[in-house]
Write a protein that holds these residues in place. Structure first.
Motif, PDB file in Angstrom:
ATOM      1  N   VAL A   1      48.185  36.341 -67.228  1.00  0.00           N
ATOM      2  CA  VAL A   1      47.768  37.430 -66.403  1.00  0.00           C
ATOM      3  C   VAL A   1      46.783  36.676 -65.610  1.00  0.00           C
ATOM      4  O   VAL A   1      46.012  35.954 -66.027  1.00  0.00           O
ATOM      5  CB  VAL A   1      47.342  38.301 -67.305  1.00  0.00           C
ATOM      6  N   SER A   2      46.983  36.846 -64.183  1.00  0.00           N
ATOM      7  CA  SER A   2      45.894  36.645 -63.271  1.00  0.00           C
ATOM      8  C   SER A   2      44.791  37.932 -63.285  1.00  0.00           C
ATOM      9  O   SER A   2      45.579  39.059 -63.294  1.00  0.00           O
ATOM     10  CB  SER A   2      46.474  36.473 -61.821  1.00  0.00           C
ATOM     11  N   THR A   3      43.510  37.714 -63.348  1.00  0.00           N
ATOM     12  CA  THR A   3      42.700  38.713 -63.395  1.00  0.00           C
ATOM     13  C   THR A   3      41.540  38.304 -62.513  1.00  0.00           C
ATOM     14  O   THR A   3      41.059  37.378 -62.233  1.00  0.00           O
ATOM     15  CB  THR A   3      42.068  38.674 -64.908  1.00  0.00           C
ATOM     16  N   ARG A   4      41.089  39.617 -62.064  1.00  0.00           N
ATOM     17  CA  ARG A   4      39.953  39.729 -61.060  1.00  0.00           C
ATOM     18  C   ARG A   4      39.203  40.634 -61.384  1.00  0.00           C
ATOM     19  O   ARG A   4      39.409  41.796 -61.613  1.00  0.00           O
ATOM     20  CB  ARG A   4      40.493  39.648 -59.384  1.00  0.00           C
ATOM     21  N   GLN A   5      37.966  40.719 -61.067  1.00  0.00           N
ATOM     22  CA  GLN A   5      36.684  41.833 -61.124  1.00  0.00           C
ATOM     23  C   GLN A   5      36.486  42.147 -59.774  1.00  0.00           C
ATOM     24  O   GLN A   5      36.193  41.415 -58.840  1.00  0.00           O
ATOM     25  CB  GLN A   5      35.363  40.935 -61.869  1.00  0.00           C
TER      26      GLN A   5
ATOM     27  N   PRO B   1      53.793  31.684 -61.453  1.00  0.00           N
ATOM     28  CA  PRO B   1      53.160  31.262 -62.744  1.00  0.00           C
ATOM     29  C   PRO B   1      51.931  30.612 -62.709  1.00  0.00           C
ATOM     30  O   PRO B   1      51.262  30.687 -63.794  1.00  0.00           O
ATOM     31  CB  PRO B   1      54.178  30.069 -63.102  1.00  0.00           C
ATOM     32  N   TRP B   2      51.360  30.228 -61.501  1.00  0.00           N
ATOM     33  CA  TRP B   2      49.984  29.475 -61.332  1.00  0.00           C
ATOM     34  C   TRP B   2      48.821  30.420 -60.971  1.00  0.00           C
ATOM     35  O   TRP B   2      47.919  29.853 -60.516  1.00  0.00           O
ATOM     36  CB  TRP B   2      50.076  28.239 -60.527  1.00  0.00           C
ATOM     37  N   GLY B   3      49.293  31.669 -60.955  1.00  0.00           N
ATOM     38  CA  GLY B   3      48.318  32.394 -60.210  1.00  0.00           C
ATOM     39  C   GLY B   3      48.518  32.079 -58.799  1.00  0.00           C
ATOM     40  O   GLY B   3      49.383  31.947 -58.152  1.00  0.00           O
ATOM     41  N   GLY B   4      47.064  32.399 -58.020  1.00  0.00           N
ATOM     42  CA  GLY B   4      47.229  32.115 -56.697  1.00  0.00           C
ATOM     43  C   GLY B   4      45.812  32.294 -55.962  1.00  0.00           C
ATOM     44  O   GLY B   4      44.746  32.355 -56.617  1.00  0.00           O
ATOM     45  N   GLY B   5      45.706  31.841 -54.597  1.00  0.00           N
ATOM     46  CA  GLY B   5      44.628  31.865 -53.986  1.00  0.00           C
ATOM     47  C   GLY B   5      43.782  30.953 -54.320  1.00  0.00           C
ATOM     48  O   GLY B   5      44.025  29.870 -54.698  1.00  0.00           O
ATOM     49  N   ALA B   6      42.379  31.094 -54.168  1.00  0.00           N
ATOM     50  CA  ALA B   6      41.307  29.994 -54.652  1.00  0.00           C
ATOM     51  C   ALA B   6      41.426  29.776 -55.913  1.00  0.00           C
ATOM     52  O   ALA B   6      40.978  28.559 -56.415  1.00  0.00           O
ATOM     53  CB  ALA B   6      39.954  30.628 -54.301  1.00  0.00           C
ATOM     54  N   TYR B   7      41.869  30.506 -56.963  1.00  0.00           N
ATOM     55  CA  TYR B   7      42.022  30.061 -58.437  1.00  0.00           C
ATOM     56  C   TYR B   7      43.293  29.655 -58.884  1.00  0.00           C
ATOM     57  O   TYR B   7      43.386  29.335 -59.972  1.00  0.00           O
ATOM     58  CB  TYR B   7      41.181  31.287 -59.184  1.00  0.00           C
ATOM     59  N   ILE B   8      44.234  29.396 -57.967  1.00  0.00           N
ATOM     60  CA  ILE B   8      45.546  28.939 -58.503  1.00  0.00           C
ATOM     61  C   ILE B   8      45.417  27.726 -59.330  1.00  0.00           C
ATOM     62  O   ILE B   8      44.248  26.892 -59.253  1.00  0.00           O
ATOM     63  CB  ILE B   8      46.254  28.435 -57.181  1.00  0.00           C
ATOM     64  N   CYS B   9      45.946  27.523 -60.312  1.00  0.00           N
ATOM     65  CA  CYS B   9      45.921  26.706 -61.488  1.00  0.00           C
ATOM     66  C   CYS B   9      45.875  25.094 -60.944  1.00  0.00           C
ATOM     67  O   CYS B   9      46.775  24.758 -60.348  1.00  0.00           O
ATOM     68  CB  CYS B   9      46.997  26.795 -62.516  1.00  0.00           C
ATOM     69  N   PRO B  10      44.837  24.478 -61.191  1.00  0.00           N
ATOM     70  CA  PRO B  10      44.471  23.110 -60.567  1.00  0.00           C
ATOM     71  C   PRO B  10      45.564  22.197 -61.549  1.00  0.00           C
ATOM     72  O   PRO B  10      45.769  20.961 -60.838  1.00  0.00           O
ATOM     73  CB  PRO B  10      43.181  22.868 -60.855  1.00  0.00           C
TER      74      PRO B  10
ATOM     75  N   LEU C   1      41.807  23.866 -73.659  1.00  0.00           N
ATOM     76  CA  LEU C   1      42.556  24.948 -73.958  1.00  0.00           C
ATOM     77  C   LEU C   1      43.743  25.345 -72.552  1.00  0.00           C
ATOM     78  O   LEU C   1      44.527  25.495 -72.701  1.00  0.00           O
ATOM     79  CB  LEU C   1      41.879  26.556 -74.086  1.00  0.00           C
ATOM     80  N   ALA C   2      42.915  25.228 -71.476  1.00  0.00           N
ATOM     81  CA  ALA C   2      43.474  25.352 -70.248  1.00  0.00           C
ATOM     82  C   ALA C   2      44.809  24.199 -70.092  1.00  0.00           C
ATOM     83  O   ALA C   2      45.815  24.401 -69.493  1.00  0.00           O
ATOM     84  CB  ALA C   2      42.612  25.268 -68.969  1.00  0.00           C
ATOM     85  N   SER C   3      44.373  22.921 -70.549  1.00  0.00           N
ATOM     86  CA  SER C   3      45.187  21.962 -70.241  1.00  0.00           C
ATOM     87  C   SER C   3      46.524  21.751 -71.417  1.00  0.00           C
ATOM     88  O   SER C   3      47.375  21.168 -71.351  1.00  0.00           O
ATOM     89  CB  SER C   3      44.646  20.726 -70.064  1.00  0.00           C
TER      90      SER C   3
HETATM   91  C1  HEM Z   1      52.787  25.311 -67.592  1.00  0.00           C
HETATM   92  C2  HEM Z   1      51.350  24.997 -67.598  1.00  0.00           C
HETATM   93  C3  HEM Z   1      50.335  25.944 -67.130  1.00  0.00           C
HETATM   94  C4  HEM Z   1      50.203  27.172 -66.735  1.00  0.00           C
HETATM   95  C5  HEM Z   1      51.437  28.236 -66.648  1.00  0.00           C
HETATM   96  C6  HEM Z   1      49.034  27.559 -66.201  1.00  0.00           C
HETATM   97  C7  HEM Z   1      48.569  29.027 -65.627  1.00  0.00           C
HETATM   98  C8  HEM Z   1      47.292  29.110 -65.257  1.00  0.00           C
HETATM   99  C9  HEM Z   1      46.885  30.146 -64.534  1.00  0.00           C
HETATM  100  C10 HEM Z   1      47.816  31.490 -64.226  1.00  0.00           C
HETATM  101  C11 HEM Z   1      45.464  30.306 -64.238  1.00  0.00           C
HETATM  102  C12 HEM Z   1      44.949  31.240 -63.446  1.00  0.00           C
HETATM  103  C13 HEM Z   1      44.899  31.349 -61.983  1.00  0.00           C
HETATM  104  C14 HEM Z   1      44.825  32.691 -61.347  1.00  0.00           C
HETATM  105  O1  HEM Z   1      44.015  33.623 -62.021  1.00  0.00           O
HETATM  106  O2  HEM Z   1      45.053  32.830 -60.231  1.00  0.00           O
HETATM  107  C15 HEM Z   1      44.957  28.734 -64.578  1.00  0.00           C
HETATM  108  C16 HEM Z   1      44.053  28.496 -64.315  1.00  0.00           C
HETATM  109  C17 HEM Z   1      43.662  27.046 -64.593  1.00  0.00           C
HETATM  110  N1  HEM Z   1      44.252  26.136 -65.352  1.00  0.00           N
HETATM  111 FE1  HEM Z   1      46.273  26.280 -65.584  1.00  0.00          FE
HETATM  112  N2  HEM Z   1      48.276  26.260 -66.101  1.00  0.00           N
HETATM  113  C18 HEM Z   1      49.055  25.404 -66.776  1.00  0.00           C
HETATM  114  C19 HEM Z   1      48.538  23.940 -67.140  1.00  0.00           C
HETATM  115  C20 HEM Z   1      47.398  23.535 -66.809  1.00  0.00           C
HETATM  116  C21 HEM Z   1      46.839  22.440 -66.919  1.00  0.00           C
HETATM  117  C22 HEM Z   1      47.627  21.204 -67.605  1.00  0.00           C
HETATM  118  C23 HEM Z   1      45.501  22.214 -66.677  1.00  0.00           C
HETATM  119  C24 HEM Z   1      44.587  20.751 -66.669  1.00  0.00           C
HETATM  120  C25 HEM Z   1      43.537  20.673 -66.252  1.00  0.00           C
HETATM  121  C26 HEM Z   1      45.223  23.565 -66.147  1.00  0.00           C
HETATM  122  C27 HEM Z   1      43.836  23.748 -65.954  1.00  0.00           C
HETATM  123  C28 HEM Z   1      43.492  25.198 -65.559  1.00  0.00           C
HETATM  124  C29 HEM Z   1      42.226  25.762 -64.729  1.00  0.00           C
HETATM  125  C30 HEM Z   1      40.858  24.684 -65.063  1.00  0.00           C
HETATM  126  C31 HEM Z   1      42.164  26.895 -64.473  1.00  0.00           C
HETATM  127  C32 HEM Z   1      41.280  27.769 -63.801  1.00  0.00           C
HETATM  128  C33 HEM Z   1      39.871  27.763 -64.404  1.00  0.00           C
HETATM  129  C34 HEM Z   1      39.765  28.287 -65.619  1.00  0.00           C
HETATM  130  O3  HEM Z   1      40.545  28.955 -66.409  1.00  0.00           O
HETATM  131  O4  HEM Z   1      38.911  27.908 -66.290  1.00  0.00           O
HETATM  132  N3  HEM Z   1      46.090  24.487 -66.259  1.00  0.00           N
HETATM  133  N4  HEM Z   1      46.135  28.201 -64.930  1.00  0.00           N
END
Ligand code: HEM
Ligand SMILES: *[C@@H]1O[C@H](CO)[C@@H](O)[C@H](O)[C@H]1NC(C)=O
Length: 495
Positions: free
Chosen positions: A346-350, A423-432, A278-280
């Motif tokens: 949405v970046s979310t924190r408890q 767009p990627w959030g930030g800090g320790a949980y910035i989107c990897p 889902l994330a990817s």
């Molecule tokens: C345009 C594409 C993407 C956007 C806009 C996006 C955005 C985000 C955001 C906003 C967060 C939360 C960060 C926070 O709260 O500070 C996040 C977390 C994460 N993203 Fe992405 N992401 C994208 C693509 C991907 C891809 C390709 C992967 C592939 C591995 C990925 C893996 C993750 C993971 C593992 C997390 C954190 C943990 C979780 O949610 O379980 N993301 N992403």
């Protein structure tokens, strides 16, 4: 003796008056953000929020400014859009503000985590750390993107479009299928049950808003059924070591961590892999589509990019210089602009312990301390900053050159000190996955534009906000039909 009627009445009235009383007593102290408790006991502002979150939140933002707390279904949710200092303080403090504790409230419903995985935050932390490690390793990421390139090219060169001449296609369907297939194959290997997973996954995504709003099963039975199909397929995938062995370093190493832990049942691993899927996929696929679609729809930008691409073609290798392509300012600007406009996460924190946050503009002397209560949640919807006209003039328009150096102060106000782009959030949980997501968008852009001449025949579709607010990169409201004509010369070497 009390009659049963009285008993029933008492059972209803006492809790009900408790809720009313509790609602009347609900308040916030002076050092807390403005508090919107809403008209209904317990539910608070839930209806207004669910009816039209975009309108509701932006209305409150106008009225109260960068921070306010809304009472929704028994919870205090603080909405924050303070790019100068507020957001960063929240994103950077992982001890008082927890990403995983917030996610924990939804992870079983949303991803299908088993209870044992959902409860074990140290384990989840370990897995996320591993995702970060792999994704920030250049060679490991290069292996993944190499497979995406070969697979994507194979798909389009062997498709019925390879020789098309003026064929009308739906660009969204085309991009979504090709990118999902290539990217899933790169991560999960050739043993990924693509045909079995693709359709149920798409249906699950359609029902994402229902999962996000916590609909009970009986109101979201299709969503749950499709989710279960994907989980079952992932479950049988992880029980086959030969299929795991052919997957990427990312999936193999996550699998190893699971197998070395107490969470090694197929259901445990499938649930976590579902979240990775889902994330990817859910954001990067529409992001790559919108990047290409907006370029196709903008004749000037399209012509310029079509001129740029062949300059990075290396004839001897029959390949592109991807590293240099990714540095082309117009391409990076188009991608950034796409996420600004369409990235709706949405970046979310408890809040784990009372936390004092400084909000506002320190240079105007109007910064204030605000206390966030332990047990409440902080939400930072990106559109609250990304669609702010003070920072991004004509915010609802896609302007490919917006982020070009020469447009600083013209199409983007506030300069480097303002952190109004997250767009990627930030800090320790910035989107990897952020580097991967960008590479995917560039791969699709370059291959599609170099293989096909594309002529738009309709306006680019708008996006669906409605109940999808906050669920990630927006989807198009309808199809985007364009005319494809295969090019005879794929790319010419530089003159
Ligand atoms: C345009 C594409 C993407 C956007 C806009 C996006 C955005 C985000 C955001 C906003 C967060 C939360 C960060 C926070 O709260 O500070 C996040 C977390 C994460 N993203 Fe992405 N992401 C994208 C693509 C991907 C891809 C390709 C992967 C592939 C591995 C990925 C893996 C993750 C993971 C593992 C997390 C954190 C943990 C979780 O949610 O379980 N993301 N992403
Ligand atoms: C996080 O916030 C707490 C409480 O305000 C504070 O004691 C701690 O030093 C902060 N940590 C960081 C890394 O800023």
């Amino acid at each position: 003796m009390v009659s049963s009627l009285e008993l029933i009445a008492t059972c209803i009235v006492i809790p009900f008056s408790f809720f009313i009383l509790q609602h009347i007593l609900l308040s916030a102290t002076k050092d807390e953000p403005p508090f919107v408790k809403g008209p209904f006991p317990f539910l608070g502002s839930a209806f207004a929020y669910l009816r039209d979150p975009q309108q509701f939140l932006h209305g409150l933002q106008k009225k109260y400014g960068p921070i306010f707390t809304v009472y929704i279904a028994g919870e205090r949710m603080t909405f924050l859009a303070d790019p100068k200092i507020g957001n960063r303080q929240v994103l950077n403090n992982r001890s008082s503000l927890s990403f995983l504790h917030f996610q924990q409230k939804y992870s079983q419903t949303f991803f299908g985590y088993t209870k044992s995985v959902a409860m074990d935050l140290d384990f989840q932390q370990k897995l996320i750390h591993q995702i970060n490690t792999v994704m920030s390793s250049k060679p490991l990421l290069a292996e993944i993107t190499q497979t995406i390139k070969t697979t994507y090219l194979g798909l389009i060169d062997n498709s019925r479009y390879a020789k098309c001449n003026g064929e009308v296609i739906d660009l969204y369907q085309f991009c979504r299928y090709n990118m999902y297939y290539s990217s899933a194959r790169a991560l999960f290997g050739p043993g990924f049950p693509f045909e079995e997973i693709y359709q149920p996954y798409l249906c699950f995504e359609d029902d994402l808003p229902k999962f996000a709003r916590g609909y009970p099963r009986f109101l979201n039975s299709k969503g749950y059924t499709e989710q279960q199909k994907v989980l079952d397929e992932l479950g049988s995938f992880v029980t086959d070591p030969s299929r795991i062995a052919q997957s990427s370093a990312l999936i193999r190493s996550l699998y190893d961590i699971c197998m070395a832990s107490t969470h090694k049942s197929p259901a445990d691993i499938a649930g976590f892999f579902f979240s990775v899927l889902l994330a990817s996929k859910s954001n990067s696929i529409p992001a790559a589509f919108w990047t290409l679609a907006n370029i196709v729809a903008d004749a000037g930008v399209k012509a310029e990019i079509e001129e740029i691409i062949p300059k990075y073609y290396i004839a001897e290798k029959d390949d592109f210089d991807w590293n240099e392509l990714q540095k082309v300012p117009l391409i990076t600007s188009c991608f950034k602009e796409t996420l600004r406009l369409y990235g709706n996460a949405v970046s979310t924190r408890q809040v784990m312990e009372d936390f004092t946050l400084r909000v506002g503009n320190p240079s105007d002397n109007n910064a204030k301390d605000m206390r966030l209560r332990a047990g409440s949640a902080v939400l930072m919807p990106m559109s609250m900053t990304h669609w702010n006209p003070d920072v991004y003039p004509t915010p609802m328009k896609w302007i490919g050159r917006r982020f070009m150096e020469e447009n600083q102060g013209v199409w983007v106000h506030g300069g480097d000190k303002l952190h109004a782009y997250t767009p990627w959030g930030g800090g320790a949980y910035i989107c990897p996955g952020r580097h991967l997501a960008f590479e995917e968008a560039v791969i699709q852009l370059v291959y599609v534009l170099s293989r096909f001449g594309i002529e738009p025949i309709k306006d680019i579709p708008s996006f669906v906000v409605d109940d999808r607010y906050g669920t990630g990169v927006f989807r198009p409201a309808k199809s985007y039909h364009v005319k494809f004509t295969a090019r005879t010369v794929v790319a010419a070497p530089p003159q």
